[in-house]
Design a protein around this motif. Sequence first.
Motif: not given
Length: 419
Positions: A107-118
């Motif tokens: 994708p060209d727009e937005g963000v890829t995010a995650w809640d990292d366990g550390v």
Amino acid sequence: MNPRVRMAPSPTGFLHIGGVRTFLFNWLFARQHGGECLLRIENTDTSREVAESVEQIQASLRWLGIDWDGPITFQLDAMERCKVVAERLVEEGKAYVDDGAIRFRMPDEGVTAWDDGVRGRIEFPNEQLEDLVLVRSDGRSTYNFASPFEDAEDEITHVIRGDDHISNTPKQIQILQALDAPLPVYAHAPNLLGDDGKKLSKRHGALSIEELRAAGYVAPALLNFLALLGWSYDDKTTIMSRDELIERFSLERVGSSPATLDYQKLDWMNGVYLRAMSPEDYGDALVTYLREQDSEWDAERVRQAAPLVQEKIERLGQFPEFAGFFFERPPIPGLDQQERSIVAAAKRALEALESWDAPAVDVRLRAMADADGLKPRDAFQPIRVAVTGSKVSPGLFESIELLGRDETLARLEAAAGAV
């Protein structure tokens, strides 16, 4: 749902200490929560070198006490399945063909995010993610496609790995989303640094488990030490058994700052474990270690020497240098005239000894020193050098007892006559 994690080394040489630390975090997490820990080999060929490396990986893990669930799988075996899925993504418009290779459409727009366990929340702008290659023109899938694809196939719930993989995570999340697969929890453990502050790697200061084993570290101590590289139970507890590590480990207490590999601390910890062994177990450990190093020293003599060194050395690998004089006569030392006189007097004093044991040797040599007006330290040092070949050795009287009358007197005579 019980967790499912995977350990995924590449078969490119010996398993080094940094990779094993990450393996250990996966294994402790899975075992604590009653989950499964899979072993996946991320290979791209089936050469003889790969086969040897896979054997080494298994042997190193078993020696440390780290096991895995189910059969070992190989990334190479998933290549055809990866290709089929990649072609399906092309049909769905999620990927495209480029010069014979298949590329993923990011994708060209937005963000890829995650809640990292550390590390907590991490976000990547999608505009920074390139359209990565899924399958090369020769039909081989890339790491960033094969890895998440197999995670989905294996129903992996947690991906615990080093923080050098953080930049791969948004790409792999996008691929999993395109496959309509559930996302695992990602947890990125801190990198390891050498004592010079530089990142530890196979090319920079990272010893393999085989090298550490050959140096004389014992598995329980090494396991304990590795667990504390980036994780802690509290601010004071250091020595923990395998079962205690399983019971106490948590991702919440894995830090985000790099951990420094301190071999002096490892030596200290290994010494703690060695001193805690029973004399019988310690003797057995020494014999086993020496056999692994192709030593032909008499096993019974090794066990007899074991109590004399158990409190003195921190690694089994120090035994040959520290106690080798029990098995091989050291070179005749160069002593000065006064030292040779002391050694000659010691020989005369011990020749008449009826009971050849450490207490009797102690009494006789102290009496000799007193008669000659010498302090015990001044008298015993040249005797020690003559008998053991070193100024640092196990207890002098106990060493003389174990060496026996004939060998001790022969060494004293040789040193006394040396010019």
